[in-house]
Design a protein around this motif. Structure first.
Motif, PDB file in Angstrom:
ATOM      1  N   ARG A  74       0.820  -1.222   0.000  1.00 21.31           N
ATOM      2  CA  ARG A  74       0.000   0.000   0.000  1.00 21.31           C
ATOM      3  C   ARG A  74       0.848   1.264   0.000  1.00 21.31           C
ATOM      4  O   ARG A  74       0.573   2.222  -0.718  1.00 21.31           O
ATOM      5  N   LEU A  75       1.911   1.279   0.815  1.00 20.59           N
ATOM      6  CA  LEU A  75       2.704   2.494   0.998  1.00 20.59           C
ATOM      7  C   LEU A  75       3.913   2.587   0.082  1.00 20.59           C
ATOM      8  O   LEU A  75       4.412   3.681  -0.174  1.00 20.59           O
ATOM      9  N   GLY A  76       4.404   1.463  -0.381  1.00 22.38           N
ATOM     10  CA  GLY A  76       5.667   1.445  -1.104  1.00 22.38           C
ATOM     11  C   GLY A  76       6.814   1.143  -0.152  1.00 22.38           C
ATOM     12  O   GLY A  76       6.701   1.296   1.067  1.00 22.38           O
ATOM     13  N   THR A  77       7.942   0.737  -0.722  1.00 19.35           N
ATOM     14  CA  THR A  77       9.074   0.276   0.085  1.00 19.35           C
ATOM     15  C   THR A  77       9.664   1.364   0.971  1.00 19.35           C
ATOM     16  O   THR A  77       9.960   1.140   2.147  1.00 19.35           O
ATOM     17  N   ALA A  78       9.836   2.569   0.432  1.00 20.43           N
ATOM     18  CA  ALA A  78      10.491   3.635   1.193  1.00 20.43           C
ATOM     19  C   ALA A  78       9.700   3.997   2.443  1.00 20.43           C
ATOM     20  O   ALA A  78      10.258   4.093   3.545  1.00 20.43           O
ATOM     21  N   LYS A  79       8.406   4.203   2.297  1.00 13.54           N
ATOM     22  CA  LYS A  79       7.592   4.568   3.455  1.00 13.54           C
ATOM     23  C   LYS A  79       7.459   3.403   4.436  1.00 13.54           C
ATOM     24  O   LYS A  79       7.424   3.606   5.661  1.00 13.54           O
ATOM     25  N   PHE A  80       7.366   2.198   3.897  1.00  8.05           N
ATOM     26  CA  PHE A  80       7.312   1.027   4.771  1.00  8.05           C
ATOM     27  C   PHE A  80       8.547   0.961   5.658  1.00  8.05           C
ATOM     28  O   PHE A  80       8.462   0.785   6.881  1.00  8.05           O
ATOM     29  N   LEU A  81       9.735   1.118   5.055  1.00 10.30           N
ATOM     30  CA  LEU A  81      10.975   1.053   5.831  1.00 10.30           C
ATOM     31  C   LEU A  81      11.085   2.219   6.806  1.00 10.30           C
ATOM     32  O   LEU A  81      11.622   2.061   7.913  1.00 10.30           O
ATOM     33  N   PHE A  82      10.566   3.376   6.424  1.00  9.12           N
ATOM     34  CA  PHE A  82      10.591   4.523   7.333  1.00  9.12           C
ATOM     35  C   PHE A  82       9.780   4.215   8.588  1.00  9.12           C
ATOM     36  O   PHE A  82      10.231   4.474   9.714  1.00  9.12           O
ATOM     37  N   ILE A  83       8.594   3.666   8.413  1.00  7.49           N
ATOM     38  CA  ILE A  83       7.778   3.291   9.577  1.00  7.49           C
ATOM     39  C   ILE A  83       8.466   2.196  10.382  1.00  7.49           C
ATOM     40  O   ILE A  83       8.514   2.249  11.620  1.00  7.49           O
ATOM     41  N   TYR A  84       8.998   1.210   9.700  1.00 11.17           N
ATOM     42  CA  TYR A  84       9.619   0.061  10.369  1.00 11.17           C
ATOM     43  C   TYR A  84      10.726   0.518  11.315  1.00 11.17           C
ATOM     44  O   TYR A  84      10.740   0.166  12.504  1.00 11.17           O
ATOM     45  N   PHE A  85      11.663   1.320  10.794  1.00 11.13           N
ATOM     46  CA  PHE A  85      12.792   1.730  11.630  1.00 11.13           C
ATOM     47  C   PHE A  85      12.416   2.842  12.609  1.00 11.13           C
ATOM     48  O   PHE A  85      12.976   2.906  13.706  1.00 11.13           O
ATOM     49  N   SER A  86      11.479   3.698  12.245  1.00 14.05           N
ATOM     50  CA  SER A  86      10.991   4.701  13.202  1.00 14.05           C
ATOM     51  C   SER A  86      10.375   4.006  14.406  1.00 14.05           C
ATOM     52  O   SER A  86      10.609   4.392  15.564  1.00 14.05           O
ATOM     53  N   ALA A  87       9.586   2.973  14.141  1.00  8.66           N
ATOM     54  CA  ALA A  87       8.976   2.206  15.229  1.00  8.66           C
ATOM     55  C   ALA A  87      10.043   1.512  16.072  1.00  8.66           C
ATOM     56  O   ALA A  87       9.935   1.435  17.304  1.00  8.66           O
ATOM     57  N   GLY A  88      11.097   1.007  15.413  1.00  3.86           N
ATOM     58  CA  GLY A  88      12.178   0.356  16.152  1.00  3.86           C
ATOM     59  C   GLY A  88      12.881   1.311  17.095  1.00  3.86           C
ATOM     60  O   GLY A  88      13.172   0.974  18.255  1.00  3.86           O
ATOM     61  N   PHE A  89      13.146   2.531  16.623  1.00  9.47           N
ATOM     62  CA  PHE A  89      13.778   3.528  17.489  1.00  9.47           C
ATOM     63  C   PHE A  89      12.812   3.996  18.579  1.00  9.47           C
ATOM     64  O   PHE A  89      13.217   4.253  19.711  1.00  9.47           O
ATOM     65  N   GLY A  90      11.540   4.115  18.240  1.00  7.04           N
ATOM     66  CA  GLY A  90      10.542   4.479  19.251  1.00  7.04           C
ATOM     67  C   GLY A  90      10.456   3.432  20.343  1.00  7.04           C
ATOM     68  O   GLY A  90      10.355   3.755  21.534  1.00  7.04           O
ATOM     69  N   ALA A  91      10.508   2.172  19.944  1.00  7.26           N
ATOM     70  CA  ALA A  91      10.491   1.074  20.911  1.00  7.26           C
ATOM     71  C   ALA A  91      11.682   1.165  21.853  1.00  7.26           C
ATOM     72  O   ALA A  91      11.551   0.996  23.078  1.00  7.26           O
ATOM     73  N   LEU A  92      12.857   1.451  21.283  1.00  3.01           N
ATOM     74  CA  LEU A  92      14.068   1.565  22.100  1.00  3.01           C
ATOM     75  C   LEU A  92      13.951   2.719  23.087  1.00  3.01           C
ATOM     76  O   LEU A  92      14.289   2.577  24.277  1.00  3.01           O
ATOM     77  N   LEU A  93      13.478   3.870  22.636  1.00  4.51           N
ATOM     78  CA  LEU A  93      13.361   5.042  23.501  1.00  4.51           C
ATOM     79  C   LEU A  93      12.379   4.796  24.643  1.00  4.51           C
ATOM     80  O   LEU A  93      12.634   5.166  25.794  1.00  4.51           O
ATOM     81  N   PHE A  94      11.246   4.183  24.345  1.00  4.36           N
ATOM     82  CA  PHE A  94      10.255   3.915  25.385  1.00  4.36           C
ATOM     83  C   PHE A  94      10.811   2.936  26.419  1.00  4.36           C
ATOM     84  O   PHE A  94      10.645   3.145  27.628  1.00  4.36           O
ATOM     85  N   GLN A  95      11.474   1.878  25.963  1.00 10.16           N
ATOM     86  CA  GLN A  95      11.988   0.880  26.898  1.00 10.16           C
ATOM     87  C   GLN A  95      13.131   1.441  27.730  1.00 10.16           C
ATOM     88  O   GLN A  95      13.206   1.213  28.944  1.00 10.16           O
ATOM     89  N   LEU A  96      14.034   2.193  27.093  1.00  9.05           N
ATOM     90  CA  LEU A  96      15.124   2.799  27.853  1.00  9.05           C
ATOM     91  C   LEU A  96      14.600   3.838  28.841  1.00  9.05           C
ATOM     92  O   LEU A  96      15.109   3.956  29.964  1.00  9.05           O
ATOM     93  N   GLY A  97      13.582   4.596  28.422  1.00 11.21           N
ATOM     94  CA  GLY A  97      12.972   5.552  29.345  1.00 11.21           C
ATOM     95  C   GLY A  97      12.385   4.859  30.558  1.00 11.21           C
ATOM     96  O   GLY A  97      12.518   5.342  31.693  1.00 11.21           O
ATOM     97  N   TYR A  98      11.756   3.730  30.329  1.00 12.50           N
ATOM     98  CA  TYR A  98      11.196   2.929  31.421  1.00 12.50           C
ATOM     99  C   TYR A  98      12.313   2.442  32.350  1.00 12.50           C
ATOM    100  O   TYR A  98      12.192   2.503  33.580  1.00 12.50           O
ATOM    101  N   TYR A  99      13.406   1.972  31.755  1.00 10.56           N
ATOM    102  CA  TYR A  99      14.540   1.508  32.551  1.00 10.56           C
ATOM    103  C   TYR A  99      15.175   2.657  33.333  1.00 10.56           C
ATOM    104  O   TYR A  99      15.552   2.499  34.496  1.00 10.56           O
ATOM    105  N   TYR A 100      15.320   3.819  32.685  1.00  7.68           N
ATOM    106  CA  TYR A 100      15.990   4.946  33.339  1.00  7.68           C
ATOM    107  C   TYR A 100      15.174   5.490  34.511  1.00  7.68           C
ATOM    108  O   TYR A 100      15.748   6.058  35.453  1.00  7.68           O
TER     109      TYR A 100
END
Length: 273
Positions: A81-107
């Motif tokens: 639906r979105l194309g490869t570029a936008k798909f990968l943008f969401i994929y890695f944005s979500a990955g970094f968001g996941a890291l920030l939320f988990q590290l924030g929880y740990y901190y």
């Protein structure tokens, strides 16, 4: 039903499988974990590149299998639906968001423990050594092992201040946090699931262990709510107890934000519908 898979999804699955094979076969099963797992930043094993590489690491065959199945199932229609570029943008944005939320929880726990140690006047270097003590016995981190290994460090540093039970508990919590590690594509996939749900709100979804069809607009928020409950209560519903629940939440939130922005933007180049 015809099997289909898009290019980016296919290559992401290949990379994840290759990384898992490397984890199992190279360096007695420890090399890839030490290099590519995301460790808490105070850990001696932490390396900057782990903020990306941990997204391609998995803890077990089941962990890999479920994540890759979800990546194929939700990622393929999203990329189509979105194309490869936008798909990968969401994929890695979500990955970094996941890291920030988990590290924030740990901190949050990290700073709470540090406040308890405020009057101990322990040097930064000594605290760092204690945090990096390996007090693991099997699958558990044990206080008695930490205490036993602390004593020589305290003696070498001529540290004579009495450590209270509350302060030892804080040191134990810091040791646990320091040994915590993040692996897996779950945060990325939660972002893709959020995108799928926004594009297909009435699609019927089911869990393998609960085969009841539920619309995506209820199913995906329901999963996020369960992850939040699990993070703050320790009660696991459908995931192992060592799951990084806030990473799931962070991935879904970033996926939702990106899709919401693209949908609401007045600029046609950012729209997906």
């Amino acid at each position: 039903m015809r099997f289909s898979i898009t290019d980016a999804v296919k290559h992401l699955i290949i990379i994840n499988v290759v990384m898992f094979v490397g984890k199992l076969t190279l360096g007695d099963g420890h090399l890839f974990d030490e290099l590519f797992t995301m460790y808490f930043p105070t850990n001696d094993l932490f390396k900057p590149w782990q903020v990306i590489t941990h997204m391609f690491m998995h803890g077990s065959p089941a962990h890999l299998l479920f994540n890759m199945f979800a990546l194929w199932m939700f990622g393929t229609p999203v990329e189509e639906r979105l194309g490869t570029a936008k798909f990968l943008f969401i994929y890695f944005s979500a990955g970094f968001g996941a890291l920030l939320f988990q590290l924030g929880y740990y901190y949050f726990d990290y700073y709470s423990a540090m406040q308890t140690l405020g009057n101990l006047n322990m040097s930064t270097s000594l605290l760092h050594e204690i945090m990096n003590i390996n007090a693991i016995d099997g699958d558990m981190i044990r206080g008695e092992i930490l205490q036993e290994k602390m004593i020589p460090l305290l003696n070498d540093a001529n540290f004579s201040t009495s450590i209270s039970a509350a302060q030892f508990s804080a040191l134990f919590d810091l040791n646990v946090l320091n040994l915590s590690a993040m692996v897996g594509a779950s945060g990325c996939i939660m972002g893709i699931m959020a995108a799928f749900g926004m594009m297909n709100p009435n699609a019927k979804l089911m869990m393998i262990f609960l085969p009841i069809p539920v619309k995506a607009k209820y199913f995906i928020p329901g999963l996020i709510i369960l992850d939040i409950i699990s993070a703050f209560t320790g009660q696991s519903f459908f995931s192992p107890s060592n799951t990084a629940y806030m990473a799931h939440v962070g991935g879904a939130v970033l996926g939702f934000i990106v899709m919401w922005y693209w949908k609401k933007s007045d600029k046609d180049k950012y729209r997906w519908n």
